[in-house]
Design an enzyme around this catalytic site. Structure first.
Site, PDB file in Angstrom:
ATOM      1  N   ARG A  71     -21.086   0.010 -51.909  1.00  0.00           N
ATOM      2  CA  ARG A  71     -19.650   0.362 -52.014  1.00  0.00           C
ATOM      3  C   ARG A  71     -19.121   0.518 -53.433  1.00  0.00           C
ATOM      4  O   ARG A  71     -17.924   0.770 -53.604  1.00  0.00           O
ATOM      5  CB  ARG A  71     -18.762  -0.650 -51.284  1.00  0.00           C
ATOM      6  CG  ARG A  71     -19.037  -0.774 -49.807  1.00  0.00           C
ATOM      7  CD  ARG A  71     -18.641   0.483 -49.063  1.00  0.00           C
ATOM      8  NE  ARG A  71     -18.673   0.290 -47.614  1.00  0.00           N
ATOM      9  CZ  ARG A  71     -19.278   1.128 -46.776  1.00  0.00           C
ATOM     10  NH1 ARG A  71     -19.903   2.206 -47.224  1.00  0.00           N
ATOM     11  NH2 ARG A  71     -19.248   0.904 -45.474  1.00  0.00           N
ATOM     12  N   ASN A 101     -22.882   7.205 -50.563  1.00  0.00           N
ATOM     13  CA  ASN A 101     -21.548   7.596 -50.052  1.00  0.00           C
ATOM     14  C   ASN A 101     -20.458   6.676 -50.606  1.00  0.00           C
ATOM     15  O   ASN A 101     -19.673   6.087 -49.874  1.00  0.00           O
ATOM     16  CB  ASN A 101     -21.519   7.620 -48.520  1.00  0.00           C
ATOM     17  CG  ASN A 101     -21.772   6.264 -47.881  1.00  0.00           C
ATOM     18  OD1 ASN A 101     -22.407   5.413 -48.470  1.00  0.00           O
ATOM     19  ND2 ASN A 101     -21.269   6.069 -46.666  1.00  0.00           N
ATOM     20  N   HIS A 185     -29.538  11.431 -42.296  1.00  0.00           N
ATOM     21  CA  HIS A 185     -28.653  10.833 -41.287  1.00  0.00           C
ATOM     22  C   HIS A 185     -28.523  11.907 -40.221  1.00  0.00           C
ATOM     23  O   HIS A 185     -27.799  12.882 -40.411  1.00  0.00           O
ATOM     24  CB  HIS A 185     -27.313  10.510 -41.952  1.00  0.00           C
ATOM     25  CG  HIS A 185     -26.205  10.131 -41.015  1.00  0.00           C
ATOM     26  ND1 HIS A 185     -25.541   8.942 -41.118  1.00  0.00           N
ATOM     27  CD2 HIS A 185     -25.635  10.803 -39.988  1.00  0.00           C
ATOM     28  CE1 HIS A 185     -24.601   8.879 -40.180  1.00  0.00           C
ATOM     29  NE2 HIS A 185     -24.636  10.002 -39.489  1.00  0.00           N
ATOM     30  N   HIS A 238     -31.805   5.262 -39.642  1.00  0.00           N
ATOM     31  CA  HIS A 238     -31.246   4.614 -38.442  1.00  0.00           C
ATOM     32  C   HIS A 238     -31.415   5.391 -37.134  1.00  0.00           C
ATOM     33  O   HIS A 238     -30.439   5.801 -36.508  1.00  0.00           O
ATOM     34  CB  HIS A 238     -29.767   4.265 -38.638  1.00  0.00           C
ATOM     35  CG  HIS A 238     -28.877   5.294 -39.284  1.00  0.00           C
ATOM     36  ND1 HIS A 238     -28.894   6.621 -38.947  1.00  0.00           N
ATOM     37  CD2 HIS A 238     -27.924   5.171 -40.244  1.00  0.00           C
ATOM     38  CE1 HIS A 238     -28.001   7.265 -39.671  1.00  0.00           C
ATOM     39  NE2 HIS A 238     -27.407   6.418 -40.466  1.00  0.00           N
ATOM     40  N   ASN A 284     -22.137   3.963 -36.656  1.00  0.00           N
ATOM     41  CA  ASN A 284     -22.608   5.334 -36.538  1.00  0.00           C
ATOM     42  C   ASN A 284     -24.024   5.438 -37.100  1.00  0.00           C
ATOM     43  O   ASN A 284     -24.219   5.130 -38.267  1.00  0.00           O
ATOM     44  CB  ASN A 284     -21.669   6.247 -37.333  1.00  0.00           C
ATOM     45  CG  ASN A 284     -21.785   7.681 -36.893  1.00  0.00           C
ATOM     46  OD1 ASN A 284     -22.440   7.964 -35.890  1.00  0.00           O
ATOM     47  ND2 ASN A 284     -21.195   8.570 -37.650  1.00  0.00           N
ATOM     48  N   ASP A 311     -28.676  -0.819 -42.736  1.00  0.00           N
ATOM     49  CA  ASP A 311     -27.416  -0.043 -42.713  1.00  0.00           C
ATOM     50  C   ASP A 311     -26.227  -0.981 -42.933  1.00  0.00           C
ATOM     51  O   ASP A 311     -25.170  -0.832 -42.298  1.00  0.00           O
ATOM     52  CB  ASP A 311     -27.259   0.764 -41.433  1.00  0.00           C
ATOM     53  CG  ASP A 311     -26.211   1.874 -41.583  1.00  0.00           C
ATOM     54  OD1 ASP A 311     -25.645   2.018 -42.687  1.00  0.00           O
ATOM     55  OD2 ASP A 311     -25.963   2.591 -40.597  1.00  0.00           O
ATOM     56  N   HIS A 315     -16.880  -3.437 -44.491  1.00  0.00           N
ATOM     57  CA  HIS A 315     -15.528  -2.880 -44.403  1.00  0.00           C
ATOM     58  C   HIS A 315     -14.544  -4.035 -44.468  1.00  0.00           C
ATOM     59  O   HIS A 315     -14.787  -5.082 -43.865  1.00  0.00           O
ATOM     60  CB  HIS A 315     -15.328  -2.108 -43.091  1.00  0.00           C
ATOM     61  CG  HIS A 315     -16.090  -0.818 -43.026  1.00  0.00           C
ATOM     62  ND1 HIS A 315     -15.730   0.291 -43.769  1.00  0.00           N
ATOM     63  CD2 HIS A 315     -17.203  -0.471 -42.350  1.00  0.00           C
ATOM     64  CE1 HIS A 315     -16.586   1.280 -43.520  1.00  0.00           C
ATOM     65  NE2 HIS A 315     -17.488   0.842 -42.672  1.00  0.00           N
ATOM     66  N   GLY A 330     -19.353   0.952 -38.914  1.00  0.00           N
ATOM     67  CA  GLY A 330     -20.224   0.206 -39.825  1.00  0.00           C
ATOM     68  C   GLY A 330     -20.134  -1.286 -39.600  1.00  0.00           C
ATOM     69  O   GLY A 330     -19.079  -1.802 -39.215  1.00  0.00           O
TER      70      GLY A 330
HETATM   71  O1  DOR Z   1     -21.715   3.053 -39.348  1.00  0.00           O
HETATM   72  C1  DOR Z   1     -21.900   3.621 -40.408  1.00  0.00           C
HETATM   73  N1  DOR Z   1     -21.288   3.219 -41.538  1.00  0.00           N
HETATM   74  N2  DOR Z   1     -22.715   4.686 -40.449  1.00  0.00           N
HETATM   75  C2  DOR Z   1     -22.828   5.444 -41.553  1.00  0.00           C
HETATM   76  O2  DOR Z   1     -23.579   6.387 -41.530  1.00  0.00           O
HETATM   77  C3  DOR Z   1     -22.041   5.155 -42.756  1.00  0.00           C
HETATM   78  C4  DOR Z   1     -21.687   3.736 -42.789  1.00  0.00           C
HETATM   79  C5  DOR Z   1     -20.621   3.427 -43.827  1.00  0.00           C
HETATM   80  O3  DOR Z   1     -20.793   3.853 -44.979  1.00  0.00           O
HETATM   81  O4  DOR Z   1     -19.693   2.692 -43.510  1.00  0.00           O
END
Ligand code: DOR
Length: 438
Positions: A71, A101, A185, A238, A284, A311, A315, A330
């Protein structure tokens, strides 16, 4: 990548069973100067050595996570390089591959360098995955060569799949010339669009728009064709469905250069866990059916799936405190991955550790054979990245006790078997008796 920290003092890891890719043996391990100095029975502690009890434990190469969201930059309220690496250490990981990302995304040498600089003081090695396309927008190739020059070995637009087959083909041709791996992905946006959970009987019952397994499988099939055509290795991130596992199994039998990972939540949870609409179960690719879970377990057991990757997707509470369809996908993973694998898979411990250590180390190019320092074997002279695991200890997941800056674990209150007792990173005990040391 990264630079070894100053050599740590001597450590004796006493009374355990060493388990690595070469086999297992009862042995003490002496570590000094960041390296394993000796492996053998009844070793004497060097003067002033820190003695770590490994009685009843296995001593393994440190775990390697192919899929961590740290992050930073841009999401520091959820995690930072420092806190994510601390969570990694608590989970037994001595290396993580940081996903690009972030905000801004890791799509240039300058962005990669900034994360590597932050990682210098961290308690785990950080390998950066660079973005395949500028801004992760799936349009123009990112400057992969300048990132590869900094040691980047894996490229991905994770969080999204590269939608255009033409762009992916060019990325594979370019990446092949650079000797890197492209990680996908797999999610076709035109099939997944608007969905929040697995499309199936539970999504119908709950009235939540679904993401069909097909959204993943068509991209897995496409990229197998592209990997076969270009000869460049594709790593599937994943994997979550039974058909995806079958596709990869057949591709490997055909000699196509592909590898794959599965996340713990895709063997430990199903779409039925979404029944209370709790966004902590939103991820995801989504939690799939029991049939898919069983296929993931078989794929891990027979080697079709090469590695378990977390993964780890932190959050902050306010973002998960939203209606299911609006919350971001996530869940946390670093601190529970090993225990979930021991608890859920029913595989021999050495196989579990292989899925979490030497096999991902090789995929990431972090293994000793690739010039790296991860994945063992645990022999004199090797880098002292080690994990000491109590395979029978049980513990109950308490979100408030996690080292991660975030709390979004779906396993709160779940009792798991197997726990990391100590972690050594470059010879330094960064976790002792399950407690992070810094
Ligand atoms: O659940 C997910 N969270 N899948 C992803 O591909 C990205 C990830 C995120 O960065 O929060």
């Amino acid at each position: 990548m990264g630079e070894p920290a100053a050599a740590a003092g001597a450590v004796l890891v006493q009374g355990g069973t060493v388990v690595d890719a070469t086999g297992e043996r009862r042995a003490d391990v002496v570590v000094a100067g960041g390296r394993v100095q000796a492996v053998g029975l009844d070793l004497t502690a060097p003067p002033g050595a820190h003695v770590l009890d490994a009685g009843g434990c296995v001593v393994t190469p440190g775990l390697v996570d192919l899929h961590t969201h740290l992050r930073e930059p841009g999401g520091e309220e959820s995690e930072t390089v420092e806190t994510g690496c601390r969570a990694a250490s608590v989970g037994g990981f001595t290396a993580v591959v940081a996903m690009p990302n972030t905000d801004p995304p890791l799509d240039s040498a300058a962005a990669v360098r900034a994360v590597l600089d932050l990682a210098r003081a961290a308690t785990a090695e950080v390998a950066v995955a660079g973005a395949i396309t500028v801004g992760r927008r799936g349009e123009r190739l990112a400057p992969m060569a300048e990132m590869a020059a900094l040691g980047v070995r894996i490229f991905t637009d994770d969080g999204a799949g590269v939608q255009s087959a033409g762009v992916m083909r060019r990325a594979l041709e370019y990446g092949g010339a650079l000797g890197v791996t492209l990680a996908q992905h797999c999610e076709d946006a035109s099939l997944a669009g608007g969905g929040s959970m697995h499309e199936g009987s539970w999504s119908s019952r709950l009235g939540v728009p679904g993401i069909p397994g097909l959204a993943e499988e068509v991209m897995v099939a496409r990229d197998i064709a592209l990997a076969g055509h270009t000869g460049t290795r594709v790593h599937f991130l994943h994997l979550s469905t039974a058909r995806s596992v079958d596709l990869v199994r057949r591709a490997k039998a055909d000699g196509v250069p592909v590898t794959a990972e599965a996340a713990p939540h895709h063997f430990a949870l199903t779409d039925s866990d979404v029944s209370g609409y709790d966004p902590v179960f939103k991820v995801n690719p989504p939690l799939r059916s029991q049939h898919d879970v069983e296929a993931i377990v078989v794929g891990l057991a027979d080697g079709t799936i090469d590695a378990i990757a977390t993964d780890h997707a932190p959050h902050p509470p306010e973002s998960k405190d939203l209606p299911f369809d609006q919350a971001p996908p996530g869940m946390l993973g670093l601190e529970t991955a090993l225990s979930l694998a021991i608890t859920e898979l029913g595989l021999p411990l050495r196989q579990v550790v292989g899925l979490l250590s030497w096999r991902p180390a090789a995929i990431a190019g972090l293994d000793v054979a690739s010039g790296g320092e991860q994945g063992g074997p645990v022999v004199a002279g090797s880098p002292a990245n080690l994990c000491v695991i109590d395979p029978v200890a049980t513990w109950t997941v308490d979100p408030s006790a996690l080292a991660s800056r975030s709390r979004n674990t779906p396993y709160a209150g779940r009792t798991l078997t197997g726990r990391v007792r100590h972690t050594l990173f470059r010879g330094e005990p960064v976790v002792v008796d399950a407690v992070a040391q810094r």
